[in-house]
Design a protein around this motif. Sequence first.
Motif, PDB file in Angstrom:
ATOM      1  N   THR A 183       0.710  -1.181  -0.030  1.00 10.72           N
ATOM      2  CA  THR A 183       0.033  -0.119  -0.077  1.00 10.72           C
ATOM      3  C   THR A 183       0.829   1.349   0.009  1.00 10.72           C
ATOM      4  OG1 THR A 183      -0.058  -0.197   2.343  1.00 10.72           O
ATOM      5  CG2 THR A 183      -1.939  -0.910   1.328  1.00 10.72           C
ATOM      6  N   SER A 184       0.280   2.570  -0.646  1.00 12.50           N
ATOM      7  CA  SER A 184       1.096   3.576  -0.503  1.00 12.50           C
ATOM      8  C   SER A 184       0.096   4.729  -0.065  1.00 12.50           C
ATOM      9  CB  SER A 184       1.618   3.859  -1.808  1.00 12.50           C
ATOM     10  OG  SER A 184       0.468   3.969  -2.788  1.00 12.50           O
ATOM     11  N   TYR A 185       0.543   5.788   0.400  1.00 14.73           N
ATOM     12  CA  TYR A 185      -0.084   6.841   1.011  1.00 14.73           C
ATOM     13  C   TYR A 185      -0.412   8.093   0.029  1.00 14.73           C
ATOM     14  CZ  TYR A 185      -1.131  11.176   3.512  1.00 14.73           C
ATOM     15  OH  TYR A 185      -1.447  12.171   4.154  1.00 14.73           O
ATOM     16  N   VAL A 186      -1.934   8.253  -0.148  1.00 18.17           N
ATOM     17  CA  VAL A 186      -2.107   9.273  -1.417  1.00 18.17           C
ATOM     18  C   VAL A 186      -2.544  10.386  -0.634  1.00 18.17           C
ATOM     19  CG1 VAL A 186      -3.494   9.747  -3.577  1.00 18.17           C
ATOM     20  CG2 VAL A 186      -2.760   7.488  -2.720  1.00 18.17           C
ATOM     21  N   PRO A 187      -1.753  11.661  -0.499  1.00 13.56           N
ATOM     22  CA  PRO A 187      -2.166  12.790   0.010  1.00 13.56           C
ATOM     23  C   PRO A 187      -2.949  13.732  -0.782  1.00 13.56           C
ATOM     24  CG  PRO A 187       0.331  13.095  -0.341  1.00 13.56           C
ATOM     25  CD  PRO A 187      -0.303  11.519  -0.683  1.00 13.56           C
ATOM     26  N   ARG A 188      -4.137  14.146  -0.494  1.00 15.02           N
ATOM     27  CA  ARG A 188      -4.861  14.892  -1.410  1.00 15.02           C
ATOM     28  C   ARG A 188      -5.617  16.154  -0.725  1.00 15.02           C
ATOM     29  NH1 ARG A 188      -7.485  10.216  -4.002  1.00 15.02           N
ATOM     30  NH2 ARG A 188      -6.106   9.534  -5.734  1.00 15.02           N
ATOM     31  N   ALA A 189      -6.857  16.559  -0.657  1.00 14.04           N
ATOM     32  CA  ALA A 189      -7.314  17.851  -0.158  1.00 14.04           C
ATOM     33  C   ALA A 189      -7.902  17.583   1.135  1.00 14.04           C
ATOM     34  CB  ALA A 189      -8.233  18.415  -0.924  1.00 14.04           C
ATOM     35  N   THR A 190      -8.311  16.354   1.444  1.00 13.63           N
ATOM     36  CA  THR A 190      -9.179  16.095   2.899  1.00 13.63           C
ATOM     37  C   THR A 190      -8.328  16.094   4.128  1.00 13.63           C
ATOM     38  OG1 THR A 190      -9.343  13.864   2.467  1.00 13.63           O
ATOM     39  CG2 THR A 190     -11.016  15.254   1.460  1.00 13.63           C
ATOM     40  N   LEU A 191      -7.110  16.023   4.138  1.00 16.47           N
ATOM     41  CA  LEU A 191      -6.511  16.173   5.296  1.00 16.47           C
ATOM     42  C   LEU A 191      -5.672  17.260   5.295  1.00 16.47           C
ATOM     43  CD1 LEU A 191      -4.957  14.775   7.762  1.00 16.47           C
ATOM     44  CD2 LEU A 191      -3.465  13.493   6.265  1.00 16.47           C
ATOM     45  N   GLY A 192      -5.428  18.021   6.559  1.00 13.38           N
ATOM     46  CA  GLY A 192      -4.683  19.282   6.590  1.00 13.38           C
ATOM     47  C   GLY A 192      -4.518  19.398   7.901  1.00 13.38           C
ATOM     48  N   ARG A 193      -3.880  20.730   8.168  1.00 17.20           N
ATOM     49  CA  ARG A 193      -3.095  21.028   9.141  1.00 17.20           C
ATOM     50  C   ARG A 193      -4.127  21.239  10.330  1.00 17.20           C
ATOM     51  NH1 ARG A 193       1.741  22.134  10.820  1.00 17.20           N
ATOM     52  NH2 ARG A 193       2.573  21.749   8.733  1.00 17.20           N
ATOM     53  N   VAL A 194      -3.996  21.006  11.843  1.00 19.07           N
ATOM     54  CA  VAL A 194      -5.133  21.371  12.692  1.00 19.07           C
ATOM     55  C   VAL A 194      -4.800  22.787  12.829  1.00 19.07           C
ATOM     56  CG1 VAL A 194      -5.428  21.205  14.948  1.00 19.07           C
ATOM     57  CG2 VAL A 194      -4.711  19.124  13.602  1.00 19.07           C
ATOM     58  N   GLU A 195      -6.105  23.577  12.922  1.00 22.64           N
ATOM     59  CA  GLU A 195      -6.040  25.061  13.109  1.00 22.64           C
ATOM     60  C   GLU A 195      -6.224  25.395  14.744  1.00 22.64           C
ATOM     61  OE1 GLU A 195      -8.816  26.822  10.489  1.00 22.64           O
ATOM     62  OE2 GLU A 195      -7.158  26.691   8.816  1.00 22.64           O
ATOM     63  N   GLY A 196      -5.965  26.657  14.945  1.00 23.30           N
ATOM     64  CA  GLY A 196      -5.977  27.111  16.231  1.00 23.30           C
ATOM     65  C   GLY A 196      -5.037  26.486  17.159  1.00 23.30           C
TER      66      GLY A 196
END
Lengths: 335, 335
Positions: B322-335
């Motif tokens: 398996t490989s990791y596929v970064p797209r748009a639904t994981l981001g940095r935690v805000e605040g």
Amino acid sequence: MVTSHDVARLAGVSQATVSRALRDDPKVALDTKERVRSAAITLGYSPNPIGRALAVGRSTRVGLVVTDLENQFYSYVISPMHRELEKHGYELLLITESSEQAPVADLVAGAGLCGVVLATTTLDSVLPVRLADRGIPFVYFNRTTPNVPADSVTVDPAPGLEKLVDDLVRLGHTRVGAVFGPVNTSTGEEREQALRHILDDQGLTLARKHVRRGPFEFGTGRDAMQELLDLDDPPTVVICGNDVVALGALNTAVERGVRVPEEVSIVGFDDLPTSAWPLVRLTTVAYDLEAMSRQAARLLVERVESGESVEAGGVHTARFDTSYVPRATLGRVEG
Amino acid sequence: MVTSHDVARLAGVSQATVSRALRDDPKVALDTKERVRSAAITLGYSPNPIGRALAVGRSTRVGLVVTDLENQFYSYVISPMHRELEKHGYELLLITESSEQAPVADLVAGAGLCGVVLATTTLDSVLPVRLADRGIPFVYFNRTTPNVPADSVTVDPAPGLEKLVDDLVRLGHTRVGAVFGPVNTSTGEEREQALRHILDDQGLTLARKHVRRGPFEFGTGRDAMQELLDLDDPPTVVICGNDVVALGALNTAVERGVRVPEEVSIVGFDDLPTSAWPLVRLTTVAYDLEAMSRQAARLLVERVESGESVEAGGVHTARFDTSYVPRATLGRVEG
């Protein structure tokens, strides 16, 4: 399927001898007959597999023939059809017709099916002819072909498209585009004719440059939308042959940063579950696909159980109504 | 399937007489034997259908057993498997196991299949036992069961999940939530154990209140996300058992006006085509589903053609990376 060749091989005789022995031809020696019969029983060979199924009345296997299983449309057909058949004591086998070479008719006969639902038949398919020749009952699902009469379950696109076109007029659309289905399917042809007729009644025209055509696939909508958006005067609304095509078109617009419906409106046909997603909210034309799938199963079961031929009693047809489902992808023309 | 009861009925004798007649028992009268044999041939009855298929070596029909055809995952399995089988001269029949009552094992035997791919087997399914009893070769696809050894094609979730968890740490996630698959599937169990292990290695914990569980369906993600977002301290990221579940979760967030990934991140597993849509852009874990489907077909064909039993030669296993596929639904935690 076991053939007379297999029996001949096992019995060590010619194929002609197998035929003669099984007809009890007096010219065949008794011990040869015995050997042929024993081989036939070992292999489960019957000279007439269809006759076998009919004679016993025990085959309860129904085949559903589809071409393009990657099309999510079919996944919503299979479950209700399966449940309805199960209620009547039948099982469902899915047969994918992936290539022209595949001897699907042989497969259908070989798997001992009592009947078949044809869901992706093109107008020039030979499968209906082959099934009719072999006396295997079948039902057209969402398709018909003109040459071989059979029971059918289809959709009347007009009521839903009429309401849609009313809305196009109300929202000020004049540059109407379309991505039609393939010309070699009754569904594609019928939806196109209905839409053209209704647009015509409302004084709207489909400019040739605003029309694209292709299989009922995501890629068809994706590619058509690229071309249409590249035009100097792209259509203000693109009406797609089905939802899967519309989803392709919608994703192209999103990818290019073209706002839907502010800059271009997109409409589908089928109202698949995906189209109702909050993320999608596709304006479309709906019908009761689940009821249609169950109805196809029932027509086939009736045909199988009555044993009545199409020639003797005529065909049964069920036609489903359509409605218009306004959502977020059709809006007012701006500017 | 034609049974000895059918033969008995047609020949007008008891079932016991059918058995004796076909074994050529001298206690059965010659004309009775003749009548039974003739009935067996008319009906295509063989005392041993499996023996028949093996003896002739002519059945080239492979069955794929799936439960939930509405799950779009399977539509992407079927086409490559079908093409690979066709290349080797085999056909694919799809068998849906919609209910516990369905005698799928009988259906498999009755349809004269040379082998079966099991794609949705639960850990407590009786089907592998039944197939093994009947000597029908089968391959586990994306599933295994511990009790009945057979060839298998599975996925190793660890490499992709490791890279994903690295990214969670980098992006500052500490309140990690999960929607796991069902406990009665090897796939659900294995992905859960791998994720827990890797989170643990990185010093991240899964609070019990942030964990939900259910079938690999859209509705599971939809309902789980409603509950998680209703918490006083919802997770900052929700890792889903597969993409279909993640799509359910994502649509709930969109419907509630919760911004993804600014307010909550969502991750899937499978990398279905839908996940790559410009409209979706789901961060996920990928593997080569097409190659896996082809490999399952090849393992089954080898097993069928070699005629080698699992007991004699052991099982063949193929495990996909398996490989990791970064797209748009994981981001940095805000605040």
